[in-house]
Design a protein around this motif. Structure first.
Motif, mmCIF file in Angstrom:
data_model
loop_
_atom_site.group_PDB
_atom_site.id
_atom_site.type_symbol
_atom_site.label_atom_id
_atom_site.label_comp_id
_atom_site.label_asym_id
_atom_site.label_seq_id
_atom_site.Cartn_x
_atom_site.Cartn_y
_atom_site.Cartn_z
ATOM 1 N N ASP A 40 0.863 -1.213 -0.006
ATOM 2 C CA ASP A 40 0.158 -0.228 0.137
ATOM 3 C C ASP A 40 1.009 1.265 0.036
ATOM 4 O OD1 ASP A 40 -2.109 -1.592 0.149
ATOM 5 O OD2 ASP A 40 -2.799 -1.441 2.157
ATOM 6 N N GLY A 41 2.073 1.324 0.537
ATOM 7 C CA GLY A 41 2.792 2.466 0.760
ATOM 8 C C GLY A 41 3.492 2.661 -0.236
ATOM 9 N N VAL A 42 3.855 1.549 -1.118
ATOM 10 C CA VAL A 42 4.691 1.691 -2.402
ATOM 11 C C VAL A 42 3.456 2.196 -3.464
ATOM 12 C CG1 VAL A 42 5.515 0.311 -4.657
ATOM 13 C CG2 VAL A 42 6.437 -0.031 -2.033
ATOM 14 N N GLU A 43 2.176 1.725 -3.540
ATOM 15 C CA GLU A 43 1.282 2.326 -4.400
ATOM 16 C C GLU A 43 0.992 3.694 -3.925
ATOM 17 O OE1 GLU A 43 -3.463 1.221 -5.406
ATOM 18 O OE2 GLU A 43 -2.177 -0.350 -4.565
ATOM 19 N N ASP A 44 1.006 4.148 -2.963
ATOM 20 C CA ASP A 44 0.801 5.458 -2.708
ATOM 21 C C ASP A 44 1.818 6.367 -3.148
ATOM 22 O OD1 ASP A 44 -1.564 5.052 -1.498
ATOM 23 O OD2 ASP A 44 -0.790 5.057 0.767
ATOM 24 N N ALA A 45 3.209 6.020 -2.880
ATOM 25 C CA ALA A 45 4.237 6.673 -3.346
ATOM 26 C C ALA A 45 4.232 6.763 -4.874
ATOM 27 C CB ALA A 45 5.343 6.017 -2.871
ATOM 28 N N ALA A 46 4.031 5.607 -5.606
ATOM 29 C CA ALA A 46 3.814 5.477 -6.927
ATOM 30 C C ALA A 46 2.879 6.672 -7.392
ATOM 31 C CB ALA A 46 3.635 4.216 -7.493
ATOM 32 N N ASP A 47 1.588 6.673 -6.681
ATOM 33 C CA ASP A 47 0.847 7.795 -7.360
ATOM 34 C C ASP A 47 1.130 9.282 -7.018
ATOM 35 O OD1 ASP A 47 -1.235 5.612 -7.716
ATOM 36 O OD2 ASP A 47 -2.105 5.827 -5.979
ATOM 37 N N ASP A 48 1.829 9.520 -5.944
ATOM 38 C CA ASP A 48 2.482 10.826 -5.627
ATOM 39 C C ASP A 48 3.315 11.152 -6.824
ATOM 40 O OD1 ASP A 48 0.914 10.984 -3.555
ATOM 41 O OD2 ASP A 48 2.442 10.582 -1.972
ATOM 42 N N VAL A 49 4.142 10.139 -7.224
ATOM 43 C CA VAL A 49 5.233 10.493 -8.250
ATOM 44 C C VAL A 49 4.684 10.951 -9.324
ATOM 45 C CG1 VAL A 49 7.054 9.310 -9.698
ATOM 46 C CG2 VAL A 49 7.041 9.072 -7.260
ATOM 47 N N ALA A 50 3.318 10.067 -9.833
ATOM 48 C CA ALA A 50 2.762 10.177 -11.066
ATOM 49 C C ALA A 50 2.391 11.635 -11.169
ATOM 50 C CB ALA A 50 1.647 9.313 -11.209
ATOM 51 N N ASP A 51 1.772 11.993 -10.076
ATOM 52 C CA ASP A 51 0.841 13.211 -9.842
ATOM 53 C C ASP A 51 2.144 14.447 -10.000
ATOM 54 O OD1 ASP A 51 -1.564 12.187 -9.382
ATOM 55 O OD2 ASP A 51 -1.325 12.327 -7.138
ATOM 56 N N GLY A 52 3.198 14.215 -9.631
ATOM 57 C CA GLY A 52 4.254 15.182 -9.620
ATOM 58 C C GLY A 52 4.728 15.388 -10.885
ATOM 59 N N VAL A 53 4.858 13.985 -11.651
ATOM 60 C CA VAL A 53 5.235 14.159 -13.117
ATOM 61 C C VAL A 53 4.314 14.870 -13.992
ATOM 62 C CG1 VAL A 53 5.773 12.790 -15.131
ATOM 63 C CG2 VAL A 53 6.775 12.309 -12.886
ATOM 64 N N GLU A 54 2.763 14.567 -13.608
ATOM 65 C CA GLU A 54 1.842 15.402 -14.460
ATOM 66 C C GLU A 54 1.818 16.953 -14.272
ATOM 67 O OE1 GLU A 54 -1.744 13.509 -13.441
ATOM 68 O OE2 GLU A 54 -1.181 11.685 -14.633
ATOM 69 N N ASP A 55 2.008 17.199 -13.173
ATOM 70 C CA ASP A 55 2.152 18.616 -12.605
ATOM 71 C C ASP A 55 3.480 19.423 -13.216
ATOM 72 O OD1 ASP A 55 0.198 18.533 -11.075
ATOM 73 O OD2 ASP A 55 1.011 18.250 -9.187
ATOM 74 N N ALA A 56 4.614 18.539 -13.378
ATOM 75 C CA ALA A 56 5.570 19.152 -13.947
ATOM 76 C C ALA A 56 5.551 19.491 -15.449
ATOM 77 C CB ALA A 56 6.823 18.279 -13.640
ATOM 78 N N ALA A 57 4.888 18.145 -16.062
ATOM 79 C CA ALA A 57 4.522 18.334 -17.283
ATOM 80 C C ALA A 57 3.668 19.537 -17.577
ATOM 81 C CB ALA A 57 4.029 17.109 -17.915
ATOM 82 N N ASP A 58 2.688 19.593 -16.986
ATOM 83 C CA ASP A 58 1.779 20.733 -17.161
ATOM 84 C C ASP A 58 2.440 22.231 -16.963
ATOM 85 O OD1 ASP A 58 -0.314 19.160 -17.391
ATOM 86 O OD2 ASP A 58 -1.118 19.205 -15.420
ATOM 87 N N ASP A 59 3.389 22.138 -16.067
ATOM 88 C CA ASP A 59 4.234 23.411 -16.041
ATOM 89 C C ASP A 59 4.924 23.879 -17.129
ATOM 90 O OD1 ASP A 59 3.076 23.944 -13.320
ATOM 91 O OD2 ASP A 59 4.894 23.024 -12.399
ATOM 92 N N VAL A 60 5.471 22.654 -17.720
ATOM 93 C CA VAL A 60 6.520 22.850 -19.002
ATOM 94 C C VAL A 60 5.513 23.510 -20.029
ATOM 95 C CG1 VAL A 60 7.810 21.403 -20.479
ATOM 96 C CG2 VAL A 60 8.211 21.118 -18.260
ATOM 97 N N GLU A 61 4.458 22.640 -20.191
ATOM 98 C CA GLU A 61 3.510 23.190 -21.436
ATOM 99 C C GLU A 61 3.284 24.630 -21.199
ATOM 100 O OE1 GLU A 61 0.160 20.429 -21.438
ATOM 101 O OE2 GLU A 61 1.450 18.890 -22.305
ATOM 102 N N ASP A 62 2.853 24.976 -20.092
ATOM 103 C CA ASP A 62 2.602 26.520 -19.684
ATOM 104 C C ASP A 62 3.501 27.363 -20.057
ATOM 105 O OD1 ASP A 62 -0.129 25.401 -19.012
ATOM 106 O OD2 ASP A 62 0.280 25.599 -16.910
ATOM 107 N N ALA A 63 4.717 27.010 -19.782
ATOM 108 C CA ALA A 63 6.173 27.776 -19.972
ATOM 109 C C ALA A 63 6.251 27.920 -21.445
ATOM 110 C CB ALA A 63 7.238 27.079 -19.358
ATOM 111 N N VAL A 64 6.059 26.867 -22.152
ATOM 112 C CA VAL A 64 6.115 26.792 -23.498
ATOM 113 C C VAL A 64 5.097 27.679 -24.418
ATOM 114 C CG1 VAL A 64 6.421 25.244 -25.644
ATOM 115 C CG2 VAL A 64 7.433 24.733 -23.477
ATOM 116 N N GLU A 65 4.339 27.842 -23.975
ATOM 117 C CA GLU A 65 3.100 28.447 -24.738
ATOM 118 C C GLU A 65 3.059 29.814 -24.316
ATOM 119 O OE1 GLU A 65 -0.866 26.716 -23.160
ATOM 120 O OE2 GLU A 65 -0.284 25.045 -24.317
#
Length: 65
Positions: A40-65
Motif C-alpha cells: 500500500d505504501g509503494v502504491e501511494d508513493a507511485a501515485d504521488d510520483v505520477a501526480d508530480g510528473v503530471e504537474d511538472a509536465a503541465d508546468d512545462v507546457e504552460d511555460a512553452v505557450e
C-alpha cells in the motif's frame, strides 16, 4: 473485607478470561499484514510520483505557450 476479596477475585477472573479470548495472529499472518502495508505504501508513493510528473509536465507546457 470479605466482599473486597470476592470483588478482587471476580475482577481477576474476568480480566483473565477477556485477555485470553483475544485473536492472536500467527507469524504468517503478521508477515502477510506487513507485506500488504508495504504494498500500500509503494502504491501511494507511485501515485504521488505520477501526480508530480503530471504537474511538472503541465508546468512545462504552460511555460512553452
Amino acid at each position: 473485607m470479605k466482599k473486597l476479596v470476592y470483588l478482587f477475585i471476580t475482577l481477576l477472573t474476568v480480566g483473565t478470561i477477556l485477555t485470553s479470548c483475544r485473536d492472536k495472529k500467527t507469524a504468517g499472518e503478521k508477515i502477510e499484514d506487513g507485506i500488504e502495508e508495504v504494498g500500500d505504501g509503494v502504491e501511494d508513493a507511485a501515485d504521488d510520483v505520477a501526480d508530480g510528473v503530471e504537474d511538472a509536465a503541465d508546468d512545462v507546457e504552460d511555460a512553452v505557450e
